[in-house]
Design a protein around this motif. Structure first.
Motif, mmCIF file in Angstrom:
data_model
loop_
_atom_site.group_PDB
_atom_site.id
_atom_site.type_symbol
_atom_site.label_atom_id
_atom_site.label_comp_id
_atom_site.label_asym_id
_atom_site.label_seq_id
_atom_site.Cartn_x
_atom_site.Cartn_y
_atom_site.Cartn_z
ATOM 1 N N LEU A 67 0.835 -1.192 0.000
ATOM 2 C CA LEU A 67 0.000 0.000 0.000
ATOM 3 C C LEU A 67 0.875 1.249 0.000
ATOM 4 N N ASP A 68 0.488 2.257 -0.783
ATOM 5 C CA ASP A 68 1.231 3.505 -0.905
ATOM 6 C C ASP A 68 1.540 4.117 0.463
ATOM 7 N N GLY A 69 2.744 4.680 0.621
ATOM 8 C CA GLY A 69 3.191 5.183 1.906
ATOM 9 C C GLY A 69 2.268 6.194 2.552
ATOM 10 N N ASP A 70 1.754 7.165 1.768
ATOM 11 C CA ASP A 70 0.880 8.193 2.316
ATOM 12 C C ASP A 70 -0.463 7.590 2.741
ATOM 13 N N LEU A 71 -1.028 6.760 1.886
ATOM 14 C CA LEU A 71 -2.286 6.108 2.223
ATOM 15 C C LEU A 71 -2.119 5.183 3.426
ATOM 16 N N LEU A 72 -0.982 4.527 3.482
ATOM 17 C CA LEU A 72 -0.695 3.618 4.591
ATOM 18 C C LEU A 72 -0.687 4.371 5.913
ATOM 19 N N GLU A 73 -0.001 5.501 5.958
ATOM 20 C CA GLU A 73 0.072 6.279 7.193
ATOM 21 C C GLU A 73 -1.303 6.783 7.618
ATOM 22 N N LYS A 74 -2.089 7.265 6.652
ATOM 23 C CA LYS A 74 -3.429 7.760 6.978
ATOM 24 C C LYS A 74 -4.327 6.632 7.490
ATOM 25 N N LEU A 75 -4.236 5.473 6.854
ATOM 26 C CA LEU A 75 -5.075 4.341 7.245
ATOM 27 C C LEU A 75 -4.767 3.883 8.665
ATOM 28 N N ALA A 95 -9.509 5.533 15.971
ATOM 29 C CA ALA A 95 -10.830 4.929 16.120
ATOM 30 C C ALA A 95 -10.904 4.048 17.367
ATOM 31 N N ARG A 96 -9.782 3.514 17.780
ATOM 32 C CA ARG A 96 -9.777 2.665 18.975
ATOM 33 C C ARG A 96 -10.121 3.452 20.241
ATOM 34 N N ASN A 97 -10.003 4.763 20.170
ATOM 35 C CA ASN A 97 -10.345 5.578 21.337
ATOM 36 C C ASN A 97 -11.834 5.547 21.652
ATOM 37 N N GLU A 111 -14.401 4.560 1.346
ATOM 38 C CA GLU A 111 -15.356 3.459 1.229
ATOM 39 C C GLU A 111 -14.725 2.143 1.679
ATOM 40 N N ALA A 112 -13.440 1.995 1.432
ATOM 41 C CA ALA A 112 -12.740 0.794 1.904
ATOM 42 C C ALA A 112 -12.741 0.753 3.427
ATOM 43 N N CYS A 113 -12.522 1.893 4.049
ATOM 44 C CA CYS A 113 -12.547 1.970 5.506
ATOM 45 C C CYS A 113 -13.942 1.712 6.050
ATOM 46 N N GLU A 143 -25.085 6.500 15.156
ATOM 47 C CA GLU A 143 -24.240 7.536 15.736
ATOM 48 C C GLU A 143 -22.788 7.081 15.841
ATOM 49 N N LEU A 144 -22.585 5.843 16.271
ATOM 50 C CA LEU A 144 -21.221 5.328 16.362
ATOM 51 C C LEU A 144 -20.606 5.173 14.974
ATOM 52 N N SER A 145 -21.416 4.738 14.015
ATOM 53 C CA SER A 145 -20.928 4.612 12.639
ATOM 54 C C SER A 145 -20.476 5.966 12.107
ATOM 55 N N GLU A 146 -21.270 6.993 12.370
ATOM 56 C CA GLU A 146 -20.917 8.326 11.893
ATOM 57 C C GLU A 146 -19.678 8.854 12.603
ATOM 58 N N ALA A 147 -19.540 8.552 13.895
ATOM 59 C CA ALA A 147 -18.348 8.984 14.631
ATOM 60 C C ALA A 147 -17.085 8.351 14.036
ATOM 61 N N LEU A 148 -17.182 7.068 13.681
ATOM 62 C CA LEU A 148 -16.041 6.391 13.060
ATOM 63 C C LEU A 148 -15.749 6.978 11.684
ATOM 64 N N MET A 149 -16.790 7.264 10.919
ATOM 65 C CA MET A 149 -16.581 7.828 9.587
ATOM 66 C C MET A 149 -15.995 9.228 9.650
ATOM 67 N N GLU A 150 -16.333 9.988 10.668
ATOM 68 C CA GLU A 150 -15.735 11.314 10.829
ATOM 69 C C GLU A 150 -14.227 11.203 11.022
ATOM 70 N N ILE A 151 -13.809 10.205 11.772
ATOM 71 C CA ILE A 151 -12.375 9.977 11.966
ATOM 72 C C ILE A 151 -11.717 9.624 10.643
ATOM 73 N N VAL A 152 -12.370 8.756 9.880
ATOM 74 C CA VAL A 152 -11.817 8.350 8.578
ATOM 75 C C VAL A 152 -11.703 9.547 7.652
ATOM 76 N N ARG A 153 -12.761 10.334 7.551
ATOM 77 C CA ARG A 153 -12.741 11.504 6.652
ATOM 78 C C ARG A 153 -11.692 12.519 7.080
ATOM 79 N N ALA A 154 -11.542 12.695 8.381
ATOM 80 C CA ALA A 154 -10.555 13.665 8.880
ATOM 81 C C ALA A 154 -9.149 13.282 8.462
ATOM 82 N N HIS A 155 -8.851 11.983 8.398
ATOM 83 C CA HIS A 155 -7.503 11.554 8.057
ATOM 84 C C HIS A 155 -7.259 11.537 6.551
ATOM 85 N N PHE A 156 -8.310 11.248 5.777
ATOM 86 C CA PHE A 156 -8.090 11.162 4.336
ATOM 87 C C PHE A 156 -8.344 12.494 3.632
ATOM 88 N N GLY A 157 -8.822 13.508 4.361
ATOM 89 C CA GLY A 157 -8.887 14.870 3.826
ATOM 90 C C GLY A 157 -9.580 14.977 2.490
#
Length: 286
Positions: free
Chosen positions: A205-213, A220-222, A252-254, A267-281
């Protein structure tokens, strides 16, 4: 080699006892001295208990060390309907005859394999007591239905695993079972090791995508203490990385690997997706 590859594609059945295949051991990135611990336990043929959250690498670790030791590995996925007969064997009708068929534990005891009882707390307590004589100086397996006692092969080893996070009054190992094992506690790996694992298992996996993932998964574990029964595992990050490598958009993969399998709560699903969107910008188009 070609036949093995074709058999794998076709889903060809294999015997319970399988020796390590030729080639390198399954990939495993060590987090501490767990490999040294296991080798010492194996040298003394001590029964081993692996503790840790789901998807943190317990099974892959065991596959790795079994290969390194050159020992066949028999894995039994425990569940609430698992009976002692499922482990040790039973009499079956064949035509007009009644014949005995060994279970996976009995086969491992006889042939000197490593027997791995995965998530043992899922099994009934009246099932797990059958392993007690194998975990002390006797190293014996009673076959009550046959009126026999089997002495374990000198290379036999028993390994169990469970997730302490699932412990309840109804689902926990009895102290009389726990104290028969030497134990090692696993956790999710450090960030650097987790990046190494995801990169290797997703085949580059590409280095930048890897770090974000990996960063998104770790944040998300928090949410573990905010309503989630389960958190994003290293396995989930690997799956997400593989989906990205297959051409899916990262967000979408996340969603598919890190959100949908973990919770149905909007609500929990949306909270997790907010974290994903924040990292992938800018890539967060969904």
């Amino acid at each position: 080699m070609v036949k093995k590859f074709i058999d794998k594609l076709r889903g060809v059945e294999r015997d319970v006892i399988q020796g390590p295949e030729d080639g390198d051991a399954p990939f495993y990135a060590a987090q501490g001295d767990e490999i040294g611990f296991f080798r010492a336990a194996y040298d003394q043929r001590l029964p081993v208990m692996l503790k840790g959250p789901t998807g943190c690498g317990k099974t892959r670790f065991l596959e790795h060390v079994a290969h390194k030791l050159g020992r066949p590995l028999v894995t039994v996925s425990c569940h609430e309907d698992l009976t002692s007969s499922d482990l040790v064997g039973r009499f079956l009708l064949q035509g007009e005859e009644t014949v005995w068929q060994d279970g996976p534990l009995t086969k491992a005891v006889k042939e000197g394999a490593i027997c791995y009882l995965d998530e043992i707390v899922e099994a009934r307590t009246d099932t797990t007591v059958v392993i007690h004589p194998l975990t002390d100086h006797r190293r014996q397996l009673p076959l009550d239905k046959k009126g026999q006692i089997i002495d374990a092969h000198e290379d036999f080893m028993l390994v169990i695993s469970y997730n302490p996070g699932y412990q309840t009054v109804l689902k926990d190992l009895k102290p009389s079972t726990k104290q028969r094992f030497v134990g090692y506690s696993f956790d999710y790996p450090s960030e650097a090791v987790e990046r190494e694992i995801v990169a290797r298992e997703s085949e580059g996996l590409d280095g930048d995508l890897l770090e974000k993932l990996v960063a998104a998964g770790r944040q998300a574990r928090n949410l573990k203490d905010h309503g989630l029964d389960e958190v994003t595992s290293t396995r989930a990050l690997v799956y997400a990385g593989q989906l990205i490598q297959a051409g899916m958009e990262p967000v979408e993969a996340c969603r598919a690997a890190m959100v949908a399998p973990i919770t149905d709560d909007p609500e929990l699903s949306e909270a997790l997706m907010e974290i994903v969107r924040a990292h992938f910008g800018a890539e967060a188009t969904a």
